[in-house]
Motif scaffolding. Structure first.
Motif, short mmCIF file in Angstrom:
data_model
loop_
_atom_site.label_atom_id
_atom_site.label_comp_id
_atom_site.label_asym_id
_atom_site.label_seq_id
_atom_site.Cartn_x
_atom_site.Cartn_y
_atom_site.Cartn_z
N ARG A 184 -13.49 -76.92 21.37
CA ARG A 184 -14.67 -77.77 21.18
C ARG A 184 -14.48 -79.08 21.95
NH1 ARG A 184 -16.79 -76.86 15.02
NH2 ARG A 184 -16.18 -74.68 14.82
N ALA A 185 -15.56 -79.52 22.60
CA ALA A 185 -15.53 -80.83 23.25
C ALA A 185 -15.45 -81.92 22.19
CB ALA A 185 -16.76 -81.01 24.12
N ILE A 186 -14.89 -83.04 22.57
CA ILE A 186 -14.73 -84.17 21.64
C ILE A 186 -15.86 -85.17 21.89
CG2 ILE A 186 -13.29 -86.17 21.13
CD1 ILE A 186 -10.88 -84.39 21.46
N CYS A 187 -16.40 -85.70 20.82
CA CYS A 187 -17.50 -86.65 20.90
C CYS A 187 -17.07 -87.89 21.68
CB CYS A 187 -17.94 -87.04 19.49
SG CYS A 187 -19.41 -88.05 19.47
N PRO A 188 -17.84 -88.32 22.71
CA PRO A 188 -17.44 -89.50 23.48
C PRO A 188 -17.74 -90.81 22.77
CG PRO A 188 -19.49 -88.61 24.33
CD PRO A 188 -19.04 -87.66 23.26
N SER A 189 -18.49 -90.76 21.68
CA SER A 189 -18.79 -91.99 20.95
C SER A 189 -17.50 -92.61 20.43
CB SER A 189 -19.75 -91.68 19.80
OG SER A 189 -20.00 -92.83 19.05
N GLY A 219 -18.76 -78.99 27.79
CA GLY A 219 -18.24 -77.63 27.75
C GLY A 219 -19.27 -76.62 27.28
N LEU A 220 -18.81 -75.38 27.18
CA LEU A 220 -19.71 -74.32 26.75
C LEU A 220 -19.74 -74.18 25.24
CD1 LEU A 220 -18.77 -71.63 29.41
CD2 LEU A 220 -20.72 -73.18 29.41
N GLY A 221 -18.70 -74.62 24.58
CA GLY A 221 -18.62 -74.49 23.12
C GLY A 221 -19.33 -75.62 22.41
N GLN A 222 -19.12 -75.68 21.10
CA GLN A 222 -19.72 -76.73 20.30
C GLN A 222 -18.94 -78.03 20.46
OE1 GLN A 222 -19.44 -74.99 16.39
NE2 GLN A 222 -21.47 -74.08 16.52
N PHE A 223 -19.56 -79.11 20.01
CA PHE A 223 -18.84 -80.37 19.86
C PHE A 223 -18.02 -80.33 18.58
CE2 PHE A 223 -21.60 -82.67 22.90
CZ PHE A 223 -20.62 -83.45 23.50
N HIS A 224 -16.86 -80.99 18.62
CA HIS A 224 -16.18 -81.30 17.37
C HIS A 224 -16.84 -82.57 16.86
CE1 HIS A 224 -13.06 -81.49 14.37
NE2 HIS A 224 -12.75 -82.73 14.73
N ASN A 225 -17.66 -82.44 15.84
CA ASN A 225 -18.52 -83.54 15.42
C ASN A 225 -17.75 -84.59 14.64
OD1 ASN A 225 -21.15 -82.87 16.44
ND2 ASN A 225 -21.08 -81.09 15.11
#
Length: 1071
Positions: A184-189, A219-225
């Motif tokens: 999962r991509a990591i939130c840039p905030s 990325g193609l997957g979900q975000f790690h929220n």
């Protein structure tokens, strides 16, 4: 160099490109320097998608051939070809869609044309295709594709692992975290340097020097929220503090640039990424980068450092407090070089801080180095000399410093070196060392284009000179005269063109065309040596003219206005013209030429935009456009030394405001020196035009009455009037749109226009003339006329009607709207899910769950764009009830920008049914409470939401009533309405609607959010009260696992974010 370069894609050298002057930069710095980033050769057979910054599944198809990237011609491009591309890229081979005429750029060559795949191949190179030379394919006919994402379920194993994706090396990329068995991509905030340091450390790279860099896409997957908040010292990201956060609106994920391993003894300068010759000194020790403590750092140390980096050893400047940072460790202390060493590690130094010393983390050594053209000179620091002048008392200022000859500012000869900038001396300073100055770097605000030069006082009585006004010519400026060996000035009060003619003659220039300048300001302290000069114009020296006969009658005082002069070369020609006469080089268009004292002058183009009306009126025409140009095809004529700023009340250029021209040095210098104007014939009665937008079919309606253009009052101006306007202009009467423009200067000719729509001309409609009607707010009627209406006219549709076109069923497609019996497309600017929900409600579909599409997902229709920038709040009944713009759609929307939507059929639910909804987990016992009211799913306002209400929900859903936990604003969405409010259950009811509640329409719950709940699948009743705590399974009664009572059930507490403050509260509660 301040030129614009325009290169064709086939050019192999800048010398093959077009070049033309653009602008003189108004500050002497390198802020506007051109830069490029080149790509290394690609690997033959590679393929990629380019063009979408937000979606990696969409883009122009590029493939590598002969180690260069090229495109695929979209002739015969179809879904079979798209399927192979998506498979080769590692995406799903299901649902691939071929696209054309989007994401194009027009620069790359076609590597493949006439591609013909079966759809089963593993690579496009396994398909049939033609050689590029054998097909005729337009440069913008690039194929693009929309792929579907592969499954991201269970594609990693260890929770907390991270990886870098999308970078050009293993040390950079988008950070992806393994969580729930998927990357999962990591939130840039809130992602910053401290977080980047931890990520690099977890990957076993150097943490020092890590940079947060969020430019590696999504990325193609979900975000790690979650938002991460690392201190920088943690060993992995999951050891940092982090909090739940919805990141799905981001089009990119958090990324990092980690430092790669270095070689011991290597040095580098950091601080400004554009330059390598100055900055903070970093040295590699134990294969990691660190800094040098700036205690004892001196010019000898700087000399060795610059020599080691390949710069000149001469002129090296040691700096402290310069591009400092707080993260890197100091590797070296107390360095002591002699200046002869070849590297810093050859010098004496310590790797430990000396006793009694302190060196804080920001006290880093820094340096300014110079290129190898800095040569040794035998001089004393801060010696000064003047070079390059016509005499020993003038020239460029050179200062000796650190063994080399240096300059302040520029116009540098090949071997000159800039080292000093921002020199500031007071009137009492006698040495350069008493002045303030900065050291020059390439990031300084000054550079080598404007050298500081001086001329020291030394003149002969009667000598005169011109001090330029920083204008386009050195022959225009303040006139100074030498009296008693000192330069002084002439009072401007009585100075005229005869005096200017003699001064120019004395200076060796033509007396023809010389002009006296009286309104220039000089703020320096200087003597007024001549009060009145009274030349006849025939003298050859101002000393031969009478002077100072009017002492006491002048207004010149110190620091005020003095006489100036404009001289010209012998190429100025005497002409039989009248002062003030105006002509254009091309009859009714071209260079503006002004006659003054029998000489034709060009007019400075700095204020070209204000003089069109005055110029055209003077020659019997009306204004069309103004511009500026070099007019290279015309013979040069002198520029008049004043430039003009005209208003609507001026009838000639000499009535306009004027000030000394500064054409060449002006920051407005874009296209040339001279003002140009295009005029046009005076308008005919009843003619109309649209103005103010730059588009012929959009703008304020102007009407010609008695050879003058005026406007139409917008009050009562309606679509019938607009239709007649468009019809008269040659456009379709259908689809015309009303706008409102404001014109503070144009007169209003027509009020209360009342067309039926059948008229051919505006003046055939009834109206009220000027003076008998008051137009509110002074706003004028304006319209948009439709250029292309073929097949789009529909006399049966009503304003605001919408339809979906191009989908696989009636519930999806690109959006078209009817306005004034004309179907137009909706532009995708700002188009989102809320807007799509309103559209679907208008079409009779479900008002929630709609999908918004952009970028002409369902193709481009033949219809023009009608509206843009739609902004709905979600409760509107139609798109026309939302905020929108007609003007933006007509002016800025083009192919590839059509909005689309997919609606959901209305699915009736049973009144009183409840369900839990969440998009974060797969758990069915947790979520937002939704209640079916009038066969529609609604939510509950959480204003009065409590434990008893939560118990009823859990009972109705078949879960245990014990342990039911109400939650607030945890799973809130923004589309569903509140079904009921002021819910008040006793806790014993079997169904939610058996409880007491109010009608949602009778209660304002806007400041509250959706109610949610956590139900327990199995829980046992306990004799405890809400909020009671206990310790269990501990060794003594004073320790153990913390359990809390919720709705008569004991449960444990998650340890995430558990802190000593929480422990203190529990212990205090337990006594």
């Amino acid at each position: 160099m301040s030129d614009v370069w325009s290169c064709p894609s086939t050019a192999t050298s800048l010398l093959e490109c077009r070049q033309y002057s653009y602008q003189i930069i108004s500050f002497n710095d390198h802020y506007y320097d051109l830069g490029v980033r080149c790509q290394s050769p690609c690997t033959n057979g590679d393929i990629r998608l380019i063009g979408s910054s937000t979606n990696p599944l969409i883009g122009r198809v590029e493939l590598c051939f002969n180690e260069t990237w090229g495109t695929i011609c979209d002739n015969n491009w179809d879904n079979n070809d798209a399927t192979v591309v998506c498979r080769q890229l590692g995406f799903s081979d299901q649902g691939a869609i071929a696209g054309q005429n989007d994401y194009t750029e027009g620069y790359k060559s076609f590597h493949i044309t006439d591609l013909s795949c079966q759809g089963t191949e593993e690579s496009v190179f396994n398909c049939s295709y033609s050689n590029v030379q054998s097909m005729n394919c337009n440069q913008y006919d690039d194929a693009y594709v929309t792929c579907t994402a592969p499954s991201t379920e269970r594609n990693c194993n260890t929770t907390g692992d991270i990886r870098l994706i999308g970078g050009q090396s293993q040390y950079e990329g988008r950070v992806e975290l393994c969580y729930g068995n998927s990357w999962r991509a990591i939130c840039p905030s809130s992602w910053g340097t401290s977080d980047a340091r931890v990520a690099c450390r977890q990957l076993n790279y150097t943490a020092n020097g890590a940079v947060a860099f969020n430019s590696f896409g999504i990325g193609l997957g979900q975000f790690h929220n979650a938002r991460f908040y690392c201190s920088g010292s943690e060993t992995n990201l999951l050891s940092c503090s982090y909090y739940t956060y919805n990141c799905n609106h981001y089009s990119y994920g958090a990324g990092v640039l980690c430092e790669g391993p270095c070689t011991n003894g290597d040095v580098q300068l950091k601080g400004d990424s554009r330059y390598t010759d100055f900055g903070r000194v970093e040295i590699c020790f134990n294969n990691t980068w660190g800094t040098i403590c700036d205690d004892h750092w001196d010019s000898n140390d700087a000399t060795v450092l610059c020599k080691q980096l390949g710069f000149s050893p001469f002129g090296a400047i040691s700096k402290t407090g310069y591009y400092t940072e707080n993260y890197l460790s100091h590797h070296i202390y107390s360095i002591n070089c002699t200046g002869n060493e070849s590297s810093l590690l050859d010098c004496a130094y310590s790797i430990e801080l000396g006793s009694g010393s302190n060196c804080y983390s920001h006290e880093d050594a820094a340096v300014i180095c110079h290129n190898l053209n800095a040569q040794y000179s035998n001089c004393t620091d801060f010696d000064v000399q003047l070079v390059g002048g016509d005499s020993p008392n003038e020239g460029k200022v050179q200062i000796w410093y650190q063994w080399i000859n240096t300059l302040y500012k520029g116009q540098v000869a090949e071997n000159d070196v800039l080292m000093v900038t921002d020199l500031g001396c007071s009137s009492t300073d006698t040495l350069i060392t008493q002045c303030s100055f900065s050291h020059f770097t390439r990031a300084s605000r000054c550079d080598g284009r404007t050298v500081a030069a001086i001329r020291c006082h030394n003149c002969t009585d009667g000598e005169i000179k011109i001090i330029p006004y920083s204008s386009y010519s050195k022959l225009i400026g303040r006139l100074e005269v030498c009296v008693n060996g000192v330069w002084g000035v002439i009072c401007r009060d009585f100075f005229d063109d005869n005096d200017a003619a003699v001064a120019c003659t004395q200076l060796g220039y033509s007396s023809i065309g010389s002009i006296a300048i009286k309104n220039s300001y000089y703020s320096g302290a200087i003597n007024i040596d001549i009060i009145d000069l009274n030349c006849t114009g025939g003298e050859n020296n101002i000393s031969n003219c009478p002077r100072n006969a009017l002492i006491g009658q002048h207004t010149c005082t110190s620091n005020y206005y003095y006489a100036g002069v404009a001289c010209y070369t012998s190429s100025v020609n005497y002409t039989n013209c009248t002062t003030g006469q105006i002509r254009l080089s091309g009859n009714i268009e071209g260079r503006v030429e002004l006659c003054y004292s029998n000489v034709w002058y060009g007019v400075c183009g700095d204020s070209y935009y204000s003089m069109g009306s005055v110029v055209c009126d003077s020659i019997g025409y009306e204004r069309d456009t103004e511009y500026r140009s070099n007019f290279v095809d015309l013979q040069d004529i002198p520029l008049y030394p004043y430039e003009f700023s005209c208003s609507s009340n001026d009838n000639s250029l000499f009535e306009c405001s004027k000030y000394v021209a500064s054409c060449y040095s002006s920051s407005w210098y874009y296209y040339g020196d001279y003002a140009g104007v295009t005029c046009r014939d005076v308008c005919q009665n009843g003619t109309i035009r649209l103005s103010g937008s730059g588009y012929p079919n959009i703008g304020m309606v102007e009407l010609c009455i008695s050879s003058e253009w005026g406007t139409i009052c917008r009050d009562s101006f309606d679509t019938y009037d607009a239709s007649v306007v468009c019809k008269q202009l040659g456009y379709s009467p259908y689809g015309s749109v009303l706008l409102h423009y404001y014109s503070p200067s144009a007169p209003e000719f027509i009020y209360d226009l009342n067309c039926t729509g059948s008229e051919e001309r505006v003046l055939s409609c009834p109206f009220i003339v000027t003076g008998s009607y008051s137009c509110s707010n002074y706003f004028d009627a304006a319209v948009i006329c439709q250029v292309n209406t073929t097949g789009n006219i529909d006399l049966t549709c009503s304003d605001g009607d919408v339809r979906l076109i191009g989908g696989i069923n009636d519930a999806e497609g690109r959006i078209e709207m009817c306005y004034n019996n004309f179907w137009g497309q909706v532009c995708d600017s700002s188009w989102d899910t809320t807007d799509a929900n309103v559209l679907c409600r208008q079409l009779g579909y479900q008002a929630t769950g709609a999908t918004a599409f952009r970028s002409s997902y369902f193709g481009n229709g033949p219809n023009p764009h009608l509206i843009s920038n739609v902004y709905c709040r979600g409760y509107e009944s139609s798109l026309l009830s939302c905020s929108y713009s007609f003007d933006q759609a007509a002016r800025y929307c083009g192919d590839g920008a059509v909005a689309g939507a997919a609606c959901l059929e209305i699915k009736n639910c049973e009144n009183g049914a409840v369900r839990l909804v969440n998009t974060h987990t797969d758990a069915t016992n947790v979520g937002r409470v939704e209640l079916c009211v009038e066969n529609t799913w609604t939510t509950l306002c959480d204003e009065s939401w409590d434990y008893k209400d939560a118990q009823v929900i859990c009972r109705q859903l078949g879960f245990s009533v014990y342990g039911a936990l109400p939650e607030y604003d945890c799973y809130t969405e923004s589309h569903l309405s509140f079904g009921i409010t002021e819910l008040n259950c006793t806790g014993d009811e079997d169904f939610l609607l058996n409880c007491s509640y109010s009608n949602a329409a009778l209660h304002n719950c806007q400041s509250h959010s959706d109610a949610s709940v956590v139900c327990q699948r199995t829980a046992y009743q306990a004799n405890c009260t809400n909020g009671q705590v206990r310790l269990v399974d501990g060794i003594t009664e004073d320790d153990g696992r913390v359990e809390i009572c919720i709705s008569q059930a004991w449960g444990s507490i998650c340890s995430s974010s558990w802190s000593i403050q929480d422990v203190l509260v529990v212990c205090r509660q337990l006594g």
